[in-house]
Write an enzyme that holds these catalytic residues in place. Structure first.
Site, PDB file in Angstrom:
ATOM      1  N   LYS A  12       0.932  -1.250   0.114  1.00  0.00           N
ATOM      2  CA  LYS A  12      -0.039   0.002  -0.085  1.00  0.00           C
ATOM      3  C   LYS A  12       0.870   1.153   0.004  1.00  0.00           C
ATOM      4  O   LYS A  12       1.955   1.181  -0.825  1.00  0.00           O
ATOM      5  CB  LYS A  12      -1.078  -0.214   1.276  1.00  0.00           C
ATOM      6  N   HIS A  94      -8.134  -2.492  -6.689  1.00  0.00           N
ATOM      7  CA  HIS A  94      -8.088  -2.889  -5.123  1.00  0.00           C
ATOM      8  C   HIS A  94      -9.161  -1.811  -4.186  1.00  0.00           C
ATOM      9  O   HIS A  94      -9.522  -0.802  -5.070  1.00  0.00           O
ATOM     10  CB  HIS A  94      -6.669  -2.165  -4.661  1.00  0.00           C
ATOM     11  N   GLU A 142     -12.058  -9.345  -1.112  1.00  0.00           N
ATOM     12  CA  GLU A 142     -11.405  -8.762   0.006  1.00  0.00           C
ATOM     13  C   GLU A 142     -12.507  -8.014   0.651  1.00  0.00           C
ATOM     14  O   GLU A 142     -12.822  -6.820   0.130  1.00  0.00           O
ATOM     15  CB  GLU A 142     -10.260  -7.851   0.012  1.00  0.00           C
ATOM     16  N   ILE A 147     -10.546  -5.068   6.034  1.00  0.00           N
ATOM     17  CA  ILE A 147      -9.258  -4.771   5.666  1.00  0.00           C
ATOM     18  C   ILE A 147      -8.541  -3.983   6.703  1.00  0.00           C
ATOM     19  O   ILE A 147      -9.291  -2.910   7.362  1.00  0.00           O
ATOM     20  CB  ILE A 147      -9.397  -3.896   4.222  1.00  0.00           C
ATOM     21  N   ALA A 203      -1.493  -7.200   3.874  1.00  0.00           N
ATOM     22  CA  ALA A 203      -0.802  -6.089   3.899  1.00  0.00           C
ATOM     23  C   ALA A 203      -0.155  -5.898   5.177  1.00  0.00           C
ATOM     24  O   ALA A 203       0.667  -6.022   5.622  1.00  0.00           O
ATOM     25  CB  ALA A 203      -1.608  -4.730   3.503  1.00  0.00           C
TER      26      ALA A 203
HETATM   27  O1  G3P Z   1      -4.545  -6.042  -0.310  1.00  0.00           O
HETATM   28  C1  G3P Z   1      -4.496  -6.425   1.001  1.00  0.00           C
HETATM   29  C2  G3P Z   1      -5.444  -5.805   1.625  1.00  0.00           C
HETATM   30  O2  G3P Z   1      -6.315  -4.970   1.354  1.00  0.00           O
HETATM   31  C3  G3P Z   1      -5.595  -6.411   3.026  1.00  0.00           C
HETATM   32  O3  G3P Z   1      -5.046  -5.787   3.968  1.00  0.00           O
HETATM   33  O4  G3P Z   1      -3.993  -5.059   6.013  1.00  0.00           O
HETATM   34  O5  G3P Z   1      -6.249  -6.610   5.968  1.00  0.00           O
HETATM   35  O6  G3P Z   1      -3.925  -7.418   5.376  1.00  0.00           O
HETATM   36  P1  G3P Z   1      -4.716  -6.061   5.568  1.00  0.00           P
END
Ligand code: G3P
Length: 223
Positions: A12, A94, A142, A147, A203
Site C-alpha cells: 500500500k 483494489h 476482500e 481490511i 498487507a
Molecule cells: O491488499 C491487501 C489488503 O487490502 C488487506 O489488507 O491490512 O487487512 O491485510 P490487510
C-alpha cells in the site's frame, strides 16, 4: 502466471514500506521465498517498482494501473510504464483504488495484451462473479470492512471466500482465487486454502509487524 499457492504482500502506501523500506521488505521476502520455496509476491508503489525489481527475484507487482494507452494522461499510471519498470504483474481495482466495471475490463485487457500478470480485486461474491466474466488471471476477494482489521476474512466471513471460489470457477475454472483482509498468520493461510482459495493477499499483518521475518515465516509455514 504466478505459481500457486501464493502469498501476495501488498505494501500500500505504508511509510514502513515506501522507498528504501520497500526494498528492505522485498529483499526479506525474496530471501524467505528462496529458502522455503514458497511463492511470495510483493506489490509496491509505482515509484518503488524499478528499485525492487532490480534487486529481487520474486515477482514484483504494481499496486494499480490506470485504464489508458500511451498518450496524453498526466499523472496516471500507464500499464506499459509499470512493465518497463520491471513489474511482472499488477493489482487491478483494489478496494482502496476502485474502478468501474468498464475500466476493470479495460485494465484486464491491457494487462493481457502486455503479458502482465494481474489480480483483479473484488469486495463480495457478486462482484467476483461479474469480474470473472473478464477472465483475469486471479480474482482476490476482500470485504472492505475487514481490511486492516485483526480478524481474518477466513474467520469472519468464510462464506465470502467459499462463495467466490464457487462462483468464479463456475464462470471460468482457469481463474485462480485469492482472499484477503485481516490475514495475519499461518492459520489464516491454511484456512484460506481449506476454503478453496489459491492463496492470500495481505498487507498490514506483514508491513506493520514488529518482527516481519517471524510473521512471514509463520505465513509460509502453512504452505
Ligand atoms: O491488499 C491487501 C489488503 O487490502 C488487506 O489488507 O491490512 O487487512 O491485510 P490487510
Amino acid at each position: 502466471m504466478l505459481k500457486t499457492p501464493v502469498i501476495v504482500v501488498n505494501v500500500k502506501t505504508y511509510a514502513e514500506a515506501t522507498g528504501k523500506n520497500a526494498l528492505e521488505l522485498a529483499s526479506l521476502i525474496d530471501r524467505i521465498s528462496k529458502e522455503t520455496g514458497v511463492n511470495i509476491t510483493i506489490a509496491v508503489q509505482a515509484t518503488d517498482i524499478y528499485i525492487c525489481a532490480q534487486h529481487v527475484d520474486i515477482p514484483v507487482f504494481a499496486e494499480h494501473i490506470d485504464p489508458i494507452t500511451p498518450g496524453s494522461h498526466t499523472g496516471w499510471t500507464l500499464p506499459e510504464a509499470v512493465k518497463e519498470a520491471g513489474a511482472s504483474g499488477t493489482l487491478i481495482n483494489h478496494s482502496e483504488h476502485r474502478l468501474n466495471l468498464a475500466d476493470i475490463d479495460f485494465c484486464i485487457t491491457r494487462a493481457k495484451d502486455l503479458d502482465l500478470d494481474h489480480i483483479a480485486c473484488s469486495n463480495n461474491v457478486l462482484t467476483s462473479k461479474a469480474i470473472a466474466a473478464f477472465s483475469p488471471n486471479f480474482i482476490a476477494v476482500e470485504p472492505p470492512e475487514l481490511i486492516g482489521g485483526d480478524v481474518s476474512v477466513t474467520t469472519a466471513n468464510p462464506d465470502v471466500v467459499r462463495g467466490t471460489v464457487e462462483a468464479v470457477k463456475h464462470v471460468d475454472d482457469k481463474i485462480k482465487v485469492l482472499c484477503g483482509a485481516g490475514v495475519k498468520n499461518g492459520r489464516d493461510v491454511a484456512k484460506a486454502i481449506e476454503l478453496g482459495a489459491d492463496g492470500v493477499l495481505l498487507a498490514s499483518g506483514v508491513v506493520k509487524a514488529g518482527d516481519r521475518e517471524k510473521v512471514i515465516r509463520d505465513l509460509v509455514s502453512a504452505l
